[in-house]
Design an enzyme around this catalytic site. Structure first.
Site, PDB file in Angstrom:
ATOM      1  N   GLU A 167       0.710  -1.198  -0.077  1.00 13.68           N
ATOM      2  CA  GLU A 167      -0.188  -0.008   0.027  1.00 13.68           C
ATOM      3  C   GLU A 167       0.788   1.266   0.037  1.00 13.68           C
ATOM      4  O   GLU A 167       0.458   2.453   0.282  1.00 13.68           O
ATOM      5  CB  GLU A 167      -1.036  -0.138   1.193  1.00 13.68           C
ATOM      6  CG  GLU A 167      -1.685  -1.263   1.438  1.00 13.68           C
ATOM      7  CD  GLU A 167      -2.455  -1.835   0.446  1.00 13.68           C
ATOM      8  OE1 GLU A 167      -1.896  -3.358   0.046  1.00 13.68           O
ATOM      9  OE2 GLU A 167      -3.357  -1.437  -0.218  1.00 13.68           O
ATOM     10  N   TYR A 169       3.649   1.773   1.950  1.00 15.55           N
ATOM     11  CA  TYR A 169       4.205   2.103   3.077  1.00 15.55           C
ATOM     12  C   TYR A 169       5.977   1.833   2.977  1.00 15.55           C
ATOM     13  O   TYR A 169       6.245   1.411   2.003  1.00 15.55           O
ATOM     14  CB  TYR A 169       3.577   1.507   4.243  1.00 15.55           C
ATOM     15  CG  TYR A 169       2.124   2.154   4.567  1.00 15.55           C
ATOM     16  CD1 TYR A 169       2.187   3.296   5.182  1.00 15.55           C
ATOM     17  CD2 TYR A 169       1.271   1.208   4.464  1.00 15.55           C
ATOM     18  CE1 TYR A 169       0.950   3.727   5.614  1.00 15.55           C
ATOM     19  CE2 TYR A 169      -0.228   1.714   4.822  1.00 15.55           C
ATOM     20  CZ  TYR A 169      -0.350   2.973   5.097  1.00 15.55           C
ATOM     21  OH  TYR A 169      -1.655   3.382   5.556  1.00 15.55           O
ATOM     22  N   ARG A 217       2.664  -8.879   4.282  1.00 10.73           N
ATOM     23  CA  ARG A 217       1.844  -8.251   2.984  1.00 10.73           C
ATOM     24  C   ARG A 217       2.490  -7.522   1.921  1.00 10.73           C
ATOM     25  O   ARG A 217       3.192  -6.340   2.174  1.00 10.73           O
ATOM     26  CB  ARG A 217       0.765  -7.228   3.763  1.00 10.73           C
ATOM     27  CG  ARG A 217      -0.389  -6.712   2.669  1.00 10.73           C
ATOM     28  CD  ARG A 217      -1.554  -6.352   3.438  1.00 10.73           C
ATOM     29  NE  ARG A 217      -2.670  -6.255   2.379  1.00 10.73           N
ATOM     30  CZ  ARG A 217      -3.630  -5.469   2.615  1.00 10.73           C
ATOM     31  NH1 ARG A 217      -3.890  -4.600   3.701  1.00 10.73           N
ATOM     32  NH2 ARG A 217      -4.313  -5.162   1.656  1.00 10.73           N
ATOM     33  N   HIS A 255      -1.548   4.094  -1.688  1.00  6.13           N
ATOM     34  CA  HIS A 255      -2.401   5.152  -1.308  1.00  6.13           C
ATOM     35  C   HIS A 255      -2.558   6.393  -2.196  1.00  6.13           C
ATOM     36  O   HIS A 255      -3.615   7.069  -2.422  1.00  6.13           O
ATOM     37  CB  HIS A 255      -2.219   5.711   0.213  1.00  6.13           C
ATOM     38  CG  HIS A 255      -2.542   4.680   1.049  1.00  6.13           C
ATOM     39  ND1 HIS A 255      -3.844   3.895   1.044  1.00  6.13           N
ATOM     40  CD2 HIS A 255      -2.150   4.404   2.369  1.00  6.13           C
ATOM     41  CE1 HIS A 255      -4.063   3.046   1.995  1.00  6.13           C
ATOM     42  NE2 HIS A 255      -2.802   3.323   2.859  1.00  6.13           N
ATOM     43  N   GLN A 342     -17.961   5.017   3.714  1.00  3.36           N
ATOM     44  CA  GLN A 342     -18.383   6.219   4.541  1.00  3.36           C
ATOM     45  C   GLN A 342     -18.143   6.303   5.845  1.00  3.36           C
ATOM     46  O   GLN A 342     -18.277   7.419   6.474  1.00  3.36           O
ATOM     47  CB  GLN A 342     -19.845   6.485   3.925  1.00  3.36           C
ATOM     48  CG  GLN A 342     -20.092   7.046   2.651  1.00  3.36           C
ATOM     49  CD  GLN A 342     -21.478   7.278   2.211  1.00  3.36           C
ATOM     50  OE1 GLN A 342     -22.220   6.394   1.420  1.00  3.36           O
ATOM     51  NE2 GLN A 342     -22.298   7.992   2.778  1.00  3.36           N
TER      52      GLN A 342
HETATM   53  P1  NAP Z   1     -26.540  17.383  -2.182  1.00  2.00           P
HETATM   54  O1  NAP Z   1     -25.378  16.614  -1.880  1.00  2.00           O
HETATM   55  O2  NAP Z   1     -26.804  18.323  -1.021  1.00  2.00           O
HETATM   56  O3  NAP Z   1     -26.525  18.167  -3.371  1.00  2.00           O
HETATM   57  C1  NAP Z   1     -27.313  19.248  -3.917  1.00  2.00           C
HETATM   58  C2  NAP Z   1     -27.198  19.625  -5.156  1.00  2.00           C
HETATM   59  O4  NAP Z   1     -27.952  20.461  -5.551  1.00  2.00           O
HETATM   60  C3  NAP Z   1     -25.902  20.586  -5.049  1.00  2.00           C
HETATM   61  O5  NAP Z   1     -24.930  20.424  -5.760  1.00  2.00           O
HETATM   62  C4  NAP Z   1     -26.281  22.111  -5.039  1.00  2.00           C
HETATM   63  O6  NAP Z   1     -25.314  22.695  -5.495  1.00  2.00           O
HETATM   64  C5  NAP Z   1     -27.701  21.785  -5.576  1.00  2.00           C
HETATM   65  N1  NAP Z   1     -28.711  22.613  -5.241  1.00  2.00           N
HETATM   66  C6  NAP Z   1     -29.216  22.898  -4.010  1.00  2.00           C
HETATM   67  N2  NAP Z   1     -30.113  23.731  -3.996  1.00  2.00           N
HETATM   68  C7  NAP Z   1     -30.441  24.043  -5.330  1.00  2.00           C
HETATM   69  C8  NAP Z   1     -31.462  25.016  -5.768  1.00  2.00           C
HETATM   70  N3  NAP Z   1     -32.115  25.579  -5.043  1.00  2.00           N
HETATM   71  N4  NAP Z   1     -31.164  25.174  -7.374  1.00  2.00           N
HETATM   72  C9  NAP Z   1     -30.454  24.584  -7.770  1.00  2.00           C
HETATM   73  N5  NAP Z   1     -29.502  23.846  -7.436  1.00  2.00           N
HETATM   74  C10 NAP Z   1     -29.369  23.551  -5.846  1.00  2.00           C
HETATM   75  O7  NAP Z   1     -27.859  16.271  -2.246  1.00  2.00           O
HETATM   76  P2  NAP Z   1     -28.017  15.206  -3.132  1.00  2.00           P
HETATM   77  O8  NAP Z   1     -27.251  15.136  -4.236  1.00  2.00           O
HETATM   78  O9  NAP Z   1     -29.481  15.148  -3.342  1.00  2.00           O
HETATM   79  O10 NAP Z   1     -27.732  13.951  -1.956  1.00  2.00           O
HETATM   80  C11 NAP Z   1     -28.332  14.109  -0.891  1.00  2.00           C
HETATM   81  C12 NAP Z   1     -27.559  13.377   0.233  1.00  2.00           C
HETATM   82  O11 NAP Z   1     -27.116  12.119  -0.040  1.00  2.00           O
HETATM   83  C13 NAP Z   1     -26.143  14.049   0.486  1.00  2.00           C
HETATM   84  O12 NAP Z   1     -25.836  14.261   1.706  1.00  2.00           O
HETATM   85  C14 NAP Z   1     -24.996  13.150  -0.337  1.00  2.00           C
HETATM   86  O13 NAP Z   1     -23.824  13.203   0.253  1.00  2.00           O
HETATM   87  C15 NAP Z   1     -25.864  11.725   0.000  1.00  2.00           C
HETATM   88  N6  NAP Z   1     -25.480  10.980  -1.057  1.00  2.00           N
HETATM   89  C16 NAP Z   1     -24.109  10.450  -1.035  1.00  2.00           C
HETATM   90  C17 NAP Z   1     -23.614   9.559  -2.102  1.00  2.00           C
HETATM   91  C18 NAP Z   1     -22.390   9.120  -1.986  1.00  2.00           C
HETATM   92  O14 NAP Z   1     -21.942   8.343  -2.954  1.00  2.00           O
HETATM   93  N7  NAP Z   1     -21.619   9.130  -0.925  1.00  2.00           N
HETATM   94  C19 NAP Z   1     -24.346   9.070  -3.389  1.00  2.00           C
HETATM   95  C20 NAP Z   1     -25.853   9.901  -3.355  1.00  2.00           C
HETATM   96  C21 NAP Z   1     -26.167  10.801  -2.221  1.00  2.00           C
HETATM   97  P3  NAP Z   1     -25.466  24.315  -5.797  1.00  2.00           P
HETATM   98  O15 NAP Z   1     -26.207  24.905  -4.565  1.00  2.00           O
HETATM   99  O16 NAP Z   1     -23.907  24.782  -5.805  1.00  2.00           O
HETATM  100  O17 NAP Z   1     -26.177  24.677  -6.992  1.00  2.00           O
HETATM  101 FE1  SF4 Z   2     -17.072   0.429   5.227  1.00  2.00          FE
HETATM  102 FE2  SF4 Z   2     -19.521  -0.441   6.280  1.00  2.00          FE
HETATM  103 FE3  SF4 Z   2     -19.373   0.884   3.831  1.00  2.00          FE
HETATM  104 FE4  SF4 Z   2     -18.169  -1.569   4.231  1.00  2.00          FE
HETATM  105  S1  SF4 Z   2     -20.448  -1.108   4.569  1.00  2.00           S
HETATM  106  S2  SF4 Z   2     -17.468   0.273   3.158  1.00  2.00           S
HETATM  107  S3  SF4 Z   2     -17.331  -1.410   6.296  1.00  2.00           S
HETATM  108  S4  SF4 Z   2     -18.847   1.621   6.116  1.00  2.00           S
END
Ligand code: NAP
Ligand code: SF4
Length: 678
Positions: A167, A169, A217, A255, A342
């Protein structure tokens, strides 16, 4: 032996110690190993995995000296105090019939502090600190530190050690020309570059004797420029075998690699080919690693002869009882790791304690405890998204009578849409897990039923003692002129309703869901085949070229996509540190145009009119897809001016509680914590 997975559950006998099966819980930093007062929690965490049937557990990386710290004041093994702390961990694991090895590491130039050291004074792209080049005397000192740490680990009760040689290291830094520019005995050709690792193993063996596991490893695929070729990897593996290694574990990537190795979109068991290449060249057992999360895949790897054992770190974080369930033929009861990073790696890189999105008890075994209830309550849960499912199943597991109401015809809520995104197919496993758990815990599930407040207050057989409102979120509709135009769709229309989408598309909002929608619109296959994945990322799994890197093949995009946000700066900054870059790069491969600092003017037959950098621009698109965040849905509950339910029996969780920055991690944790307290 298990009828279901006979190879996976065959014991492995080393003469002086027998591992009960081939399931290894791989090393993973949790944050608990860095502070001695957290050792009772660390012991409980590992003891639960030993009780859950793992054949061998490997601790997170423990530094052999202070210069080898990854972070300042990280876990170190060099004093009698360290031995006393670690003894608690070993005793707890042995009480449960498990075996445990300590991972010994030196971070080298990945050390996030000004005292780092390496083969040469070259800085890693991912670290602001430049390491000091180690003198030959210093290299021999470090070899001695590894041997002393191994001796102390044996004194603490460990069954073995794993030498962290991959990785990127320190030992990996010495092994590859990428970092090792030395001309002395520890540099030059592969024999000089491998000398540090080989001498570490010899010194450990001399110090601990023959009756102690020494695992190494080894980076079997570097995935960086200046990485090793298959000949160099095999020569190193054979030299390590000759020096006294008991088993070789697989490391993949550094990494600082630009190629993903563990996120959800990496095909399952993608790197078994690299492991098999080494296995064919040595006689000692070899362990496969990375993106192995189900017993079927693990069994197949061993049965096919590609490896002798499988290492799974995150899958055993997600389900401590993974091995017992598989062995008992109950694989469908496993809470499968979905590779999201996450709550585990994203926490590690933010210097927070690790946990697991699908299992919030991980690393909180002594704090989040589901005690059986003394007084059975009647509990209603409204909404079967992740928050509701988590609350309902924990409450029922504790002994409450739980009713779960869901307006849709199936469980899963927003997670169902995520599971439809190519590269996130693993998310279906969580829905499968909860579906079974609802049944096993006896939750009374009412699907396709939009429950009313009246029904909740006048329930058959008596009112509910508690009502958990987990009604989730709805898509935000931004106020833009022409928002009602027929070409406007929401992400729900695309991901859940699968409405037809044209060849040229603008996506409004570049959060997690905006990126998901782009990936949905651009993917050719779901899940992506290994052949297509290696072509897209430019990977040669057999390292015929140095580092296993070849030119990526250009991807032929099937749509033209514009991803837009109003903010300036990095697009898709929302998703976690360990996954966000993978998504951004995948969109780049598909030629997505990413525009920040955008002002939305209007939508009409011609397309989406925007202003970008002060200039008017028309995006002549067939569809505009709204991914502009969400707002809470909670009509069923009356709240005060602080947003708290006025009726004390009601509780708000998940997106119904707070819509912004909602993710399944918060939803599942909040549901479990509430249900554990009722
Ligand atoms: P989000 O992450 O809050 O993104 C919303 C997007 O909409 C932003 O890009 C914002 O950018 C835009 N926005 C907000 N208000 C707006 C408005 N009034 N008009 C136009 N654009 C607007 O929300 P999300 O994509 O719906 O996701 C929801 C949650 O699920 C989030 O917490 C996200 O992290 C999570 N999620 C995570 C993953 C992952 O892979 N980890 C995948 C999907 C969802 P601007 O304000 O700059 O325009
Ligand atoms: Fe990490 Fe749990 Fe997501 Fe697996 S499911 S990648 S252990 S947070």
């Amino acid at each position: 032996m298990s009828d279901a997975y006979p190879h996976l559950f065959a014991p492995m006998d080393f003469g002086f110690v027998t591992l009960r099966n081939r399931v290894m819980m791989g090393s993973m930093h949790t944050g608990l190993e860095d502070r001695f007062w957290n050792y009772p929690k660390l012991a409980a965490y590992f003891a639960e995995r030993a009780r859950g049937g793992a054949g061998l557990i490997v601790t997170g990386g423990i530094s052999v000296n202070r210069r080898g710290w990854l972070l300042p004041a990280g876990g170190t093994m060099n004093t009698a105090g360290d031995v006393a702390n670690h003894r608690k961990v070993c005793e707890a694991v042995h009480r449960e019939g498990g075996r445990i090895a300590m991972q010994l590491m030196h971070a080298g130039r990945y050390g996030y502090h000004p005292f780092s050291e390496s083969a040469s004074a070259t800085k890693a792209r991912i670290n602001p600190f430049r390491p000091k080049e180690m003198s030959v005397e210093r290299v021999w000192e470090v070899i001695g530190d590894f041997a002393r740490a191994a001796t102390l680990a044996r004194e603490a009760g460990y069954d073995g050690v794993e030498v962290m040689g991959s990785e990127g290291y320190l030992l990996n830094q010495f092994l590859c020309k990428r970092v090792n520019q030395r001309t002395d005995e520890f540099g030059g050709d592969i024999h000089g570059r491998m000398k540090l690792g080989v001498e570490v193993v010899k010194a450990i063996r001399r110090a601990v004797g023959e009756r102690f596991l020494v695992m190494y490893r080894l980076s079997m695929l570097d995935l960086v420029e200046g990485g090793n070729t298959s000949e160099e990897i095999i020569a190193t593996a054979q030299a390590l075998e000759a020096s006294g290694v008991s088993l070789l574990n697989t490391g993949v990537g550094w990494h600082e690699s630009n190629i993903p190795t563990i996120v959800t979109s990496v095909p399952r068991a993608a790197f078994r080919v690299a492991t098999a290449m080494v296995k064919r060249a040595v006689k000692i057992p070899v362990v496969a690693s990375n993106r192995i999360n189900t017993p079927e895949v693990a069994e197949d790897i061993i049965a096919s002869g590609d490896a002798d054992m499988v290492s799974m770190a995150r899958p055993l974080l997600a389900d401590a009882f993974w091995a017992n369930k598989a062995q008992a033929g109950k694989a469908d009861e496993i809470n499968t790791c979905i590779g999201c990073n996450q709550a585990c790696l994203d926490h590690t890189f933010a210097a927070k304690r690790s946990s697991c999105l699908v299992n919030p008890r991980a690393c909180y075994e002594t704090e989040l405890v589901y005690t059986p209830v003394a007084q059975r309550k009647k509990i209603a849960v409204v909404g079967a998204g992740m928050a509701g499912l988590s609350a309902a199943t924990v409450a029922a597991e504790r002994g409450h009578e739980v009713w779960l109401f869901e307006a849709a015809e199936d469980i899963g809520g927003q997670f169902v849409m995520a599971a439809n995104v190519p590269g996130k197919e693993e998310f279906k496993e969580t829905i499968r897990y909860f579906r079974g758990l609802l049944e096993r815990t006896g939750v009374k599930v009412k699907l396709g039923h939009r429950v009313t407040k009246g029904e909740l207050d006048r329930a058959e057989g008596g009112a509910f003692d508690a009502v958990i409102v987990a009604t989730g979120v709805k898509a935000r509709v931004p106020s833009i002129e022409g928002i009602g135009h027929a070409k406007v769709l929401s992400y729900v229309d695309v991901l859940r309703e699968k409405k037809p989408v044209g060849a040229k598309v603008a996506v409004i909002g570049a959060g997690g869901i905006g990126i998901d929608v782009c990936e949905f619109l651009l993917a050719d296959e779901s899940p992506q085949s290994l052949a297509s994945w290696t072509r897209q990322w430019g990977v040669d799994l057999e390292s015929r070229a140095p580092g296993g890197l070849v030119a990526p093949e250009p991807v032929k995009a099937k749509r033209e996509v514009f991803l837009l946000q109003r903010k300036r700066g990095k697009m898709g900054a929302g998703p976690g540190k360990t996954t966000g870059w993978v998504h951004r790069r995948a969109l780049e491969h598909h030629g997505v145009t990413m525009l920040g600092g955008v002002e939305y003017v209007k939508i009409d037959d011609a397309g989406l009119h925007i202003r970008a950098d002060g200039a008017a621009r028309l995006l002549a698109v067939d569809n505009v897809i709204l991914c502009a965040g969400q707002t809470s849905v909670r009509e069923i509950v009356t709240v005060d001016d602080k947003g708290r339910p006025t009726d004390k029996r009601y509780h708000l969780i998940g997106g119904a509680d707070v819509a912004s920055e909602l993710d399944a991690k918060r939803a599942i944790k909040q549901g479990a914590e509430l249900a554990a307290s009722l």
